[in-house]
Motif scaffolding. Sequence first.
Motif, PDB file in Angstrom:
ATOM      1  N   LYS A 199      57.033   3.096   7.815  1.00 29.56           N
ATOM      2  CA  LYS A 199      56.244   3.627   8.277  1.00 29.56           C
ATOM      3  C   LYS A 199      56.681   4.622   9.706  1.00 29.56           C
ATOM      4  O   LYS A 199      57.439   4.193  11.123  1.00 29.56           O
ATOM      5  CB  LYS A 199      54.801   3.118   8.422  1.00 29.56           C
ATOM      6  N   LYS A 200      56.027   5.566   9.827  1.00 29.55           N
ATOM      7  CA  LYS A 200      55.872   6.575  10.545  1.00 29.55           C
ATOM      8  C   LYS A 200      55.115   5.854  11.861  1.00 29.55           C
ATOM      9  O   LYS A 200      54.287   5.582  11.453  1.00 29.55           O
ATOM     10  CB  LYS A 200      55.433   8.435  10.488  1.00 29.55           C
ATOM     11  N   PHE A 201      55.971   5.309  12.728  1.00 30.80           N
ATOM     12  CA  PHE A 201      54.715   4.774  14.300  1.00 30.80           C
ATOM     13  C   PHE A 201      54.522   6.032  15.382  1.00 30.80           C
ATOM     14  O   PHE A 201      53.342   5.792  15.446  1.00 30.80           O
ATOM     15  CB  PHE A 201      56.123   3.991  15.131  1.00 30.80           C
ATOM     16  N   ARG A 202      55.630   7.197  15.342  1.00 35.24           N
ATOM     17  CA  ARG A 202      55.471   8.149  16.575  1.00 35.24           C
ATOM     18  C   ARG A 202      56.276   9.169  16.009  1.00 35.24           C
ATOM     19  O   ARG A 202      57.511   8.754  15.566  1.00 35.24           O
ATOM     20  CB  ARG A 202      55.828   7.092  17.556  1.00 35.24           C
ATOM     21  N   GLU A 203      55.383  10.109  16.421  1.00 38.43           N
ATOM     22  CA  GLU A 203      56.574  12.343  16.718  1.00 38.43           C
ATOM     23  C   GLU A 203      56.914  12.076  18.469  1.00 38.43           C
ATOM     24  O   GLU A 203      56.698  11.688  19.027  1.00 38.43           O
ATOM     25  CB  GLU A 203      55.409  12.351  15.729  1.00 38.43           C
ATOM     26  N   ILE A 204      58.243  12.606  17.904  1.00 39.06           N
ATOM     27  CA  ILE A 204      58.857  12.586  19.228  1.00 39.06           C
ATOM     28  C   ILE A 204      59.681  13.664  19.222  1.00 39.06           C
ATOM     29  O   ILE A 204      60.236  13.976  18.325  1.00 39.06           O
ATOM     30  CB  ILE A 204      59.287  11.833  19.659  1.00 39.06           C
TER      31      ILE A 204
ATOM     32  N   ILE B 278      59.994   7.891  14.820  1.00 39.30           N
ATOM     33  CA  ILE B 278      60.078   6.341  15.208  1.00 39.30           C
ATOM     34  C   ILE B 278      59.804   5.401  13.902  1.00 39.30           C
ATOM     35  O   ILE B 278      57.318   5.860  13.501  1.00 39.30           O
ATOM     36  CB  ILE B 278      59.510   6.292  16.904  1.00 39.30           C
ATOM     37  N   MET B 279      60.428   4.957  13.322  1.00 37.38           N
ATOM     38  CA  MET B 279      59.689   4.535  12.083  1.00 37.38           C
ATOM     39  C   MET B 279      59.507   2.828  12.414  1.00 37.38           C
ATOM     40  O   MET B 279      60.915   1.926  13.083  1.00 37.38           O
ATOM     41  CB  MET B 279      61.136   5.321  10.856  1.00 37.38           C
ATOM     42  N   ILE B 280      58.441   2.616  11.657  1.00 38.71           N
ATOM     43  CA  ILE B 280      58.580   0.601  11.915  1.00 38.71           C
ATOM     44  C   ILE B 280      58.336   0.148  10.224  1.00 38.71           C
ATOM     45  O   ILE B 280      57.245   0.894  10.315  1.00 38.71           O
ATOM     46  CB  ILE B 280      57.915   0.115  13.194  1.00 38.71           C
ATOM     47  N   LYS B 281      58.675  -0.577   9.953  1.00 38.28           N
ATOM     48  CA  LYS B 281      58.469  -0.972   8.286  1.00 38.28           C
ATOM     49  C   LYS B 281      58.804  -0.103   7.344  1.00 38.28           C
ATOM     50  O   LYS B 281      56.758  -0.023   6.320  1.00 38.28           O
ATOM     51  CB  LYS B 281      57.676  -1.948   8.774  1.00 38.28           C
TER      52      LYS B 281
ATOM     53  N   PHE C 178      70.402   6.571  18.150  1.00 41.86           N
ATOM     54  CA  PHE C 178      70.021   5.257  18.334  1.00 41.86           C
ATOM     55  C   PHE C 178      69.716   4.094  17.339  1.00 41.86           C
ATOM     56  O   PHE C 178      70.562   4.257  16.190  1.00 41.86           O
ATOM     57  CB  PHE C 178      68.307   4.898  18.266  1.00 41.86           C
ATOM     58  N   LEU C 179      70.300   3.033  17.931  1.00 41.36           N
ATOM     59  CA  LEU C 179      70.967   1.884  17.918  1.00 41.36           C
ATOM     60  C   LEU C 179      69.971   1.702  16.003  1.00 41.36           C
ATOM     61  O   LEU C 179      68.838   1.718  16.176  1.00 41.36           O
ATOM     62  CB  LEU C 179      70.720   0.354  18.386  1.00 41.36           C
ATOM     63  N   ASP C 180      71.045   1.336  15.134  1.00 37.46           N
ATOM     64  CA  ASP C 180      70.105   0.719  13.353  1.00 37.46           C
ATOM     65  C   ASP C 180      70.058  -0.832  13.536  1.00 37.46           C
ATOM     66  O   ASP C 180      71.032  -0.503  12.725  1.00 37.46           O
ATOM     67  CB  ASP C 180      70.394   2.037  13.094  1.00 37.46           C
ATOM     68  N   LEU C 181      69.062  -1.771  14.135  1.00 38.94           N
ATOM     69  CA  LEU C 181      70.003  -2.931  13.593  1.00 38.94           C
ATOM     70  C   LEU C 181      68.804  -2.988  13.072  1.00 38.94           C
ATOM     71  O   LEU C 181      68.969  -4.158  12.591  1.00 38.94           O
ATOM     72  CB  LEU C 181      69.059  -3.547  14.870  1.00 38.94           C
ATOM     73  N   ALA C 182      67.749  -2.363  12.165  1.00 39.07           N
ATOM     74  CA  ALA C 182      67.662  -2.569  10.458  1.00 39.07           C
ATOM     75  C   ALA C 182      68.042  -2.637   9.986  1.00 39.07           C
ATOM     76  O   ALA C 182      67.637  -3.443   9.200  1.00 39.07           O
ATOM     77  CB  ALA C 182      66.103  -1.182  10.922  1.00 39.07           C
ATOM     78  N   GLU C 183      69.285  -1.595   9.671  1.00 38.84           N
ATOM     79  CA  GLU C 183      70.175  -1.095   8.937  1.00 38.84           C
ATOM     80  C   GLU C 183      70.824  -2.734   8.873  1.00 38.84           C
ATOM     81  O   GLU C 183      71.226  -3.647   8.260  1.00 38.84           O
ATOM     82  CB  GLU C 183      70.672  -0.624   8.550  1.00 38.84           C
ATOM     83  N   LYS C 184      71.234  -2.803  10.142  1.00 38.11           N
ATOM     84  CA  LYS C 184      72.410  -4.235  10.306  1.00 38.11           C
ATOM     85  C   LYS C 184      72.278  -5.367  10.021  1.00 38.11           C
ATOM     86  O   LYS C 184      72.589  -6.054   9.532  1.00 38.11           O
ATOM     87  CB  LYS C 184      72.695  -3.970  11.731  1.00 38.11           C
ATOM     88  N   TYR C 185      70.890  -5.753  10.012  1.00 41.97           N
ATOM     89  CA  TYR C 185      70.297  -7.444  10.116  1.00 41.97           C
ATOM     90  C   TYR C 185      69.522  -7.539   9.337  1.00 41.97           C
ATOM     91  O   TYR C 185      69.084  -8.478   8.876  1.00 41.97           O
ATOM     92  CB  TYR C 185      69.297  -7.420  10.955  1.00 41.97           C
TER      93      TYR C 185
ATOM     94  N   ASP D  51      66.835  -6.198   8.587  1.00 41.12           N
ATOM     95  CA  ASP D  51      64.780  -6.665   8.857  1.00 41.12           C
ATOM     96  C   ASP D  51      63.940  -5.099   9.544  1.00 41.12           C
ATOM     97  O   ASP D  51      64.540  -4.589  10.129  1.00 41.12           O
ATOM     98  CB  ASP D  51      65.101  -7.306  10.281  1.00 41.12           C
ATOM     99  N   ASP D  52      62.995  -4.824   8.610  1.00 40.98           N
ATOM    100  CA  ASP D  52      62.799  -3.149   9.020  1.00 40.98           C
ATOM    101  C   ASP D  52      61.710  -3.716  10.022  1.00 40.98           C
ATOM    102  O   ASP D  52      60.935  -2.231  10.415  1.00 40.98           O
ATOM    103  CB  ASP D  52      61.901  -2.728   7.689  1.00 40.98           C
ATOM    104  N   ARG D  53      61.944  -5.009  10.898  1.00 35.74           N
ATOM    105  CA  ARG D  53      60.786  -4.795  11.918  1.00 35.74           C
ATOM    106  C   ARG D  53      61.098  -3.582  13.382  1.00 35.74           C
ATOM    107  O   ARG D  53      60.401  -4.015  13.851  1.00 35.74           O
ATOM    108  CB  ARG D  53      59.916  -5.700  12.332  1.00 35.74           C
ATOM    109  N   TRP D  54      62.573  -3.505  12.871  1.00 32.59           N
ATOM    110  CA  TRP D  54      63.366  -3.001  14.515  1.00 32.59           C
ATOM    111  C   TRP D  54      62.647  -1.566  14.539  1.00 32.59           C
ATOM    112  O   TRP D  54      62.782  -0.923  13.253  1.00 32.59           O
ATOM    113  CB  TRP D  54      64.904  -2.990  13.929  1.00 32.59           C
TER     114      TRP D  54
END
Length: 351
Positions: free
Chosen positions: A48-53, A43-46, A18-25, A27-30
């Motif tokens: 923190k763990k948003f969801r396990e898949i 799936i991580m946001i800011k 998956f594309l890592d735009l958090a690192e690229k830009y 911005d940990d909101r991605w």
Amino acid sequence: MKQHLKIDFHTHIISEEFLDLAEKYGDDRWATLEKTCDCGANIMIKGKKFREITSQAWDAERRMKDMDEEGIDIQVLSPIPVTFSYWADPEKGLEMARFQNDFIASTTQEYPERFIGLATVPLQEVDLAIQEMDRAVNELGLKGIQIGSNVNGLNLDDESLERFFHAADERNVPLFVHPWETLGRERMPRHNFMYMVGMPSETALAAGSIIMSGLLDKYPNLKLCFAHGGGSLPYLLPRMDKGWKVWPHIRKTEKPPSHYARMLYFDSLVYDEHNLQFMIDSFGADQVIAGSDYPFLLREAPSGAIVDRVPSLSEEEKEKIHGLNAQKFLNLNDEQYAKTARKELVRNEKR
């Protein structure tokens, strides 16, 4: 029991790379994907763990194995809603959308007899959204667009979004509306209420906004399908009809809300045959499409399981809900799809 072609209209997929735009830009909101093992990820946001898949979310071979075990012939693939990223700068949002659409298209092209794809678009900028809609449908061969239930807090009847719906209507591109950024989410951190209460309420608000807006008078051929059985909408329609009747100053439509609700489509993910019967009574069997929310924990397994438990449904109506309604909604009337359908029916007969 007669075997029907079974299409699971509501499933989600994400690239293992998956594309890592958090690192690229910076911005940990991605949303990012953090692998925990070959079998799963977070799936991580800011941070923190948003969801396990599980790997079912990206592994096409594992998906097809599940499909074979559950009697599903075709899955319709769409992105995970948290990746909509409508909050982002439009050009960066387009970058995210293009990555996901390219990935979904590559999966459908590799396994054309088992998967159909829906795209995502950066709805925070309508011109870019229409541009990506055209690319996804005309160049990538995806069959529709999945959109969120609101755009940065704007309901779907906001005038800034009408050009997008006009474009979808003009191009006969179907839209699948999925809840995200739910109504009242600040009150739902406990009990996983975001999924159990927030999403159904959010979906009803999205559908209600379309119904009350007059949009379907202007674009009566616009194709919209709402996730999770329309959420709480079926149970709110009589109240909406009453409000439309007693408050003439709010009316923007020629007819009451229940009339327009029957112009929309809804997936069958309501878990209970009595609820599904109520949906069919409210909308008609032609407007209901089997969908499971694969591969998440709240999914129905197999997709459309409750359809066969509704005693009032004829075999013809079951066939529509299991597959033919999805075929109609997604404009799957070409010769290649007919060949695929015949092959899958032969597969069914051998089960």
